[in-house]
Design a protein around this motif. Structure first.
Motif: not given
Length: 208
Positions: A137-139, A147-148, A185-187, A191-192
């Protein structure tokens, strides 16, 4: 009394008992009494203490997911979404340590008890599926390029949140809300696929 209200009251009483006494020391008679019923009301809604416990954990997970998604609905850009998500989940992990402790206790029991594992497995699958849906949903809303796939990222975040919760239980002085927020936040940033030029100064400096 409507069945939904009976179930709600039982879950509330069970949540309080499990939080105060833990799983092993919680008694179904006491839970039923606190809710205003006899133990028969529990067995009319749940097969026993393992299923009741799983329902308590599941209700908490649903509440957390709905809270995070409601906070994100007014945020359209990816950087802002990451910041809100990290902050909201971090506060939940730090402020709701009891549920994390109960989840850890039940997971340890499930490793030795097939009945407990039968309750925990679908609960964990539902939590991972919810994480996957939120990533998708966010994407879609922000135009992010993860990235995946959402299932993989959902699994990573699910495990990360569980791990942070466990570390918070083990070392609450070192694992504070700022550290948890920065970790999340770093992850999420990695990832996004948040572009470097879209990150705020707080993203790059580490001061959340």
């Amino acid at each position: 009394m409507p069945r939904d209200e009976v179930r709600r009251r039982l879950l509330a009483a069970a949540a309080q008992s499990f939080a105060e006494r833990g799983y092993e020391d919680s008694n179904l008679d006491d839970i039923a009494y606190a809710a205003g019923f006899t133990k028969g009301a529990i067995y009319s809604n749940f097969s026993g203490k393992p299923e009741l416990f799983g329902a308590v954990l599941g209700a908490g997970a649903d509440t957390e997911f709905n809270l995070v998604m409601s906070e994100l609905r007014d945020t359209e850009d990816l950087a802002g979404t990451i910041g809100v998500a990290a902050r909201t989940v971090a506060r939940h992990i730090v402020n709701d340590a009891e549920r994390g402790q109960l989840g850890l206790e039940f997971a340890a029991r499930a490793a030795r008890d097939d009945k407990a594992r039968g309750i925990l497995t679908p609960l964990r699958r539902a939590q991972r599926a919810a994480a996957s849906r939120s990533i998708a949903e966010v994407a879609a809303r922000t135009g992010a390029e993860p990235v995946a796939g959402p299932d993989v990222i959902g699994l990573i975040l699910h495990c990360l949140c569980n791990g942070l919760s466990n570390e918070r239980i083990a070392d609450p002085e070192a694992i504070d809300v700022a550290g948890v927020e920065q970790t999340l936040a770093t992850a999420l940033t990695a990832l996004l696929g948040l572009p470097a030029d879209s990150r705020t100064s707080s993203d790059t400096s580490g001061d959340m």
